[in-house]
Design a protein around this motif. Sequence first.
Motif, short mmCIF file in Angstrom:
data_model
loop_
_atom_site.label_atom_id
_atom_site.label_comp_id
_atom_site.label_asym_id
_atom_site.label_seq_id
_atom_site.Cartn_x
_atom_site.Cartn_y
_atom_site.Cartn_z
N SER A 283 0.89 -1.18 0.12
CA SER A 283 -0.02 -0.10 -0.07
C SER A 283 0.95 1.26 0.02
N GLU A 284 1.82 1.45 0.76
CA GLU A 284 2.63 2.48 1.03
C GLU A 284 3.69 2.81 0.04
N GLU A 285 4.52 1.66 -0.25
CA GLU A 285 5.51 1.83 -1.64
C GLU A 285 5.10 1.62 -3.17
N LEU A 286 4.22 0.80 -3.18
CA LEU A 286 3.77 0.25 -4.36
C LEU A 286 2.56 1.04 -4.81
N GLY A 287 1.92 1.62 -3.80
CA GLY A 287 0.71 2.44 -4.18
C GLY A 287 -0.73 1.40 -4.61
N LEU A 288 -0.67 0.10 -4.12
CA LEU A 288 -1.72 -0.67 -4.42
C LEU A 288 -3.09 -0.32 -3.50
N LEU A 335 11.96 -12.41 -2.15
CA LEU A 335 12.13 -11.16 -1.72
C LEU A 335 13.33 -10.31 -2.46
N GLY A 336 14.07 -10.85 -3.23
CA GLY A 336 14.88 -9.96 -4.22
C GLY A 336 14.15 -9.61 -5.23
N ALA A 337 13.36 -10.36 -5.94
CA ALA A 337 12.20 -9.82 -6.80
C ALA A 337 11.53 -8.98 -6.51
N GLY A 338 10.77 -8.92 -5.10
CA GLY A 338 10.11 -8.09 -4.55
C GLY A 338 10.53 -6.55 -4.56
N TYR A 339 12.18 -6.57 -4.40
CA TYR A 339 12.66 -5.14 -4.27
C TYR A 339 12.53 -4.29 -5.58
N PHE A 340 12.18 -5.16 -6.81
CA PHE A 340 12.37 -4.47 -8.04
C PHE A 340 10.82 -4.42 -8.60
N LEU A 341 10.00 -4.63 -7.63
CA LEU A 341 8.56 -4.39 -8.27
C LEU A 341 8.34 -3.13 -8.61
N PRO A 342 7.75 -2.87 -9.81
CA PRO A 342 7.08 -1.50 -10.15
C PRO A 342 6.02 -1.17 -9.31
N ALA A 343 5.85 0.19 -8.95
CA ALA A 343 4.88 0.84 -8.34
C ALA A 343 3.69 0.79 -9.17
N GLY A 344 2.26 0.61 -8.63
CA GLY A 344 1.12 0.73 -9.32
C GLY A 344 0.97 -0.47 -10.36
#
Length: 450
Positions: A283-288, A335-344
């Motif tokens: 919610s806070e970082e990815l704006g979902l 978790l490594g992949a989670g770091y690079f997830l694009p927002a939105g």
Amino acid sequence: MSTDTVRAEAADEAAERRREQRGWYFYDWACSVYSTSVLTVFLGPYLTAVAKHAADADGFVHPLGIPVRAGSFFAYAVSASVILSIVVMPMAGAAADRTGRKKPLLAAAAYLGAAATTGMFFLDGDRYLLGGLLLIVANASLAVSMVLYNSYLPQIAPPEERDAVSSRGWAFGYAAGSLVLVANLVLFTAHDSFGVSESTAVRICLASAGVWWGAFTLVPLKRLRERRSPSASAGTSAHGWRQLAATVRDMRRQPLTLSFLLAYLIYNDGIQTVISQASVYGSEELGLSQSTLITAVLLVQVLAVGGALGMGRLARTYGAKRTILGSLVAWTLTLGAGYFLPAGAPVWFFVLASCIGLVLGGSQALSRSLFSHLVPSGKEAEYFSAYEMSDRGMSWLGPLLFGLTFQLTGSYRDAIISLVVFFVIGFVLLARVPVRQAVRDAGNPVPEMI
């Protein structure tokens, strides 16, 4: 005694054992809804929003006069609940083994936690302190109840059944979480149609988890049997602490069991932190949106049912230890992949959720069943108290690291990637434990595959 009589008695005993196992599964069914709907989905973002509403102009709240960034309050409250848990759990475990009366203690812990969760309905406005208090009570109560619940596993399942029984318990829990989340998703997304605000819908979802927890706890309380030890007697907390001290001394003579607990302590801290902080990250970082987060967690729950059962089957072929090690590699990569997830980008968040779901239940279920082989007979509750302390005892460090990293950097991405260290270190430590020797040292039969 005739052969037919022996067979009949064996069949009756097996039927009674299966009946008790089915009752045991239902505590996972009862309490897992709290872990899913409350801790994983709703409470993190909602309590963070309440704290932000109460924050000063600089974004800080001041519980007990201590300046805390509103975005870190939830993580700190989780850490405080863990500290309370590790104070109370040893007393519960020692008292259960000493008196032989696990069910009354299980009932007390379960219903205190259910009441605190139901009370979250009153969390509105700027009542962030009430939310923190209820979270601390509910989390600590869940921890104590899990000590008692897990300690039944060696008593209701012979060694060759434990991986399967433990995995089914986790699968029951994730199935319940999926079912309730569907209802939560309907209420939350269509709250206007039900004539309630979004805030009220969230509070109903929180409270309903407490009602569910309390209602289904009746099933295991009815079906599980007390097993009073010969030395069981009414004990006091002082007796409990003396017995715990004796258990600690006894565990020092079981260094391989302690080695497993250390490994579990570390990698499970990473698991628990991901569970409790993933919705805040989304919610806070990815704006979902909240609806996206609920859908993602629902996906985790559905896949975790199959993942727990599937990893249970893998353990029959490769052993529990190797299967757990494989899951830790998967956690690290995820978790490594989670770091690079694009927002939105909800699609990529769903992919990440799918990866988590496939390894979540199995890694926890197999850790529980593996530890059950390392417990000396007659000391189940006390040893599982130590296990739950390993489950919770360092789990304050993950949320604390997560909260501190965000407080220092302002980035939830940095906070989430910091958790990789728990899985890497846990893998190395678990790989070094000779589990067959550990089972023999505990005085238990060694399964063919472990």
